[in-house]
Design an enzyme around this catalytic site. Structure first.
Site, PDB file in Angstrom:
ATOM      1  N   GLY A 192      15.535 -24.017  18.584  1.00 58.17           N
ATOM      2  CA  GLY A 192      15.356 -24.607  17.264  1.00 58.17           C
ATOM      3  C   GLY A 192      16.069 -23.827  16.185  1.00 58.17           C
ATOM      4  N   LEU A 240      18.144 -25.069  13.995  1.00 55.62           N
ATOM      5  CA  LEU A 240      19.486 -25.509  14.400  1.00 55.62           C
ATOM      6  C   LEU A 240      20.517 -25.342  13.292  1.00 55.62           C
ATOM      7  CD1 LEU A 240      18.513 -28.779  16.296  1.00 55.62           C
ATOM      8  CD2 LEU A 240      18.692 -26.439  17.181  1.00 55.62           C
ATOM      9  N   HIS A 241      21.713 -24.924  13.694  1.00 57.35           N
ATOM     10  CA  HIS A 241      22.846 -24.840  12.779  1.00 57.35           C
ATOM     11  C   HIS A 241      24.003 -25.604  13.406  1.00 57.35           C
ATOM     12  CE1 HIS A 241      24.265 -21.917  15.657  1.00 57.35           C
ATOM     13  NE2 HIS A 241      23.195 -21.167  15.453  1.00 57.35           N
ATOM     14  N   HIS A 255      24.769 -25.373  17.182  1.00 56.06           N
ATOM     15  CA  HIS A 255      23.964 -26.224  18.071  1.00 56.06           C
ATOM     16  C   HIS A 255      24.426 -27.678  17.988  1.00 56.06           C
ATOM     17  CE1 HIS A 255      20.875 -23.018  17.024  1.00 56.06           C
ATOM     18  NE2 HIS A 255      20.856 -22.972  18.342  1.00 56.06           N
ATOM     19  N   ASP A 263      26.763 -16.821  23.395  1.00 59.49           N
ATOM     20  CA  ASP A 263      25.922 -16.022  24.299  1.00 59.49           C
ATOM     21  C   ASP A 263      26.625 -15.982  25.658  1.00 59.49           C
ATOM     22  OD1 ASP A 263      23.548 -15.478  22.571  1.00 59.49           O
ATOM     23  OD2 ASP A 263      23.589 -17.655  22.453  1.00 59.49           O
ATOM     24  N   GLN A 291      24.769 -14.758  28.753  1.00 56.62           N
ATOM     25  CA  GLN A 291      23.718 -15.733  29.092  1.00 56.62           C
ATOM     26  C   GLN A 291      24.322 -16.893  29.880  1.00 56.62           C
ATOM     27  OE1 GLN A 291      20.412 -17.171  26.431  1.00 56.62           O
ATOM     28  NE2 GLN A 291      21.814 -18.850  26.052  1.00 56.62           N
ATOM     29  N   ARG A 338      20.203 -16.050  13.776  1.00 61.98           N
ATOM     30  CA  ARG A 338      19.797 -14.748  13.247  1.00 61.98           C
ATOM     31  C   ARG A 338      20.650 -14.311  12.048  1.00 61.98           C
ATOM     32  NH1 ARG A 338      18.228 -13.509  19.035  1.00 61.98           N
ATOM     33  NH2 ARG A 338      15.968 -13.294  18.939  1.00 61.98           N
TER      34      ARG A 338
END
Ligand code: PAF
Length: 281
Positions: free
Chosen positions: A28, A30-31, A34, A148, A151, A185
């Site tokens: 969530g 969201l920017h 996303h 990421d 990830q 962030r």
């Protein structure tokens, strides 16, 4: 757009929707990064599903789980505007009802370095929730942002090792005009730190440039970059050149280097930022 909170409802909704089915897992807040993944999903046709779940298992005790921005209404408005078909936003009790005692333990060769070294247990939390979300949604495709980078590599490896019937796709990193990679962030940055934040991407690109110009002493490159960022007020965790294939250090003496990526993580003004660039020599 359907906003769904329980697994039973999700399965009913999915049964009525066409394939292919592409999921974009998110936490969530969201920017545009996303939303670009949602656009990529939409371009595949069929059904686009976004998941929104702040996953306790991937936060260390001192990290920002409690304060992580939860902005479901705004997020849904943005997803609706992009034409997303289904939002699955389970509560913790819906997703981890028992609680979740089984965990997916990733291969330490790829998960216990870089982010995994500075955030122990992070990738176990990520793999566990991604495995579970993919079981819930049964997508044909799943898209993860390349910001990421590790990830994405860990999730690709998991999907391959468990023969999961899903294609894992990468979404390009979206950047602000000054080059800062978009991230939830970033909102932790005050105005001075926000101005300085582009230095991370700049230093990573400088490292790539030096390698392209012939530098091969990986430790020296990292030490120089750490010194440079530290001098500018950052607390760097790592700034390193790796092979894209397995995220190991490249050879020092090869004539031809494999495809490379430079990755970095560093803290400034209370925020921890990560970024990366793929490059060739
Ligand atoms: O990248 C993220 O937002 C999260 O790590 C993910 C993949 C949604 C798992 O919680």
């Amino acid at each position: 757009m359907q906003v769904i909170h329980t697994l039973v409802e999700l399965r009913q909704a999915l049964a009525a929707r066409p394939l292919p089915r592409t999921v974009v897992p998110t936490m969530g807040n969201l920017h545009d990064g996303h939303l670009s993944l949602i656009r990529q999903a939409k371009a595949l046709g069929g059904t686009t599903v976004a998941t929104i779940f702040v996953n306790r298992l991937q936060f260390l005790p001192h990290e920002d789980f409690d304060t992580y921005p939860r902005t479901l209404e705004d997020d849904c408005a943005k997803l609706r505007a992009e034409g997303c078909d289904i939002v699955f936003a389970p509560s913790e009790a819906d997703l981890y009802p028992e609680p979740q005692t089984f965990r997916v333990q990733p291969d330490p060769a790829i998960a216990d370095m870089l982010e995994g070294l500075f955030r122990p247990g992070f990738f176990t939390g990520v793999c566990t929730v991604v495995m579970k979300l993919l079981q819930c949604v049964s997508p044909t495709h799943a898209i993860f942002g390349q910001k990421d980078y590790q990830q994405l590599a860990v999730i690709r490896r998991m999907a391959q090792q468990f023969a999961m019937p899903v294609a894992i796709l990468a979404g390009h990193t979206q950047r602000a005009e000054d080059g800062l990679a978009l991230s939830s962030r970033n909102q932790y940055l005050d105005s001075q730190a926000r101005q300085q934040a582009t230095q991370l991407a700049q230093v990573l690109q400088q490292i790539a440039g030096k390698v392209q110009a012939g530098a091969r002493d990986w430790n020296l490159l990292e030490q120089d970059a750490i010194a440079q960022l530290s001098k500018a007020g950052w607390e760097p965790d790592y700034l390193t050149v790796r092979q894209r294939s397995d995220l190991q250090l490249p050879p020092t003496r090869a004539n031809v280097l494999p495809p490379l990526v430079v990755l970095g993580a560093a803290r400034i003004g209370g925020a921890r930022l990560i970024d990366n660039f793929e490059f060739d020599t």
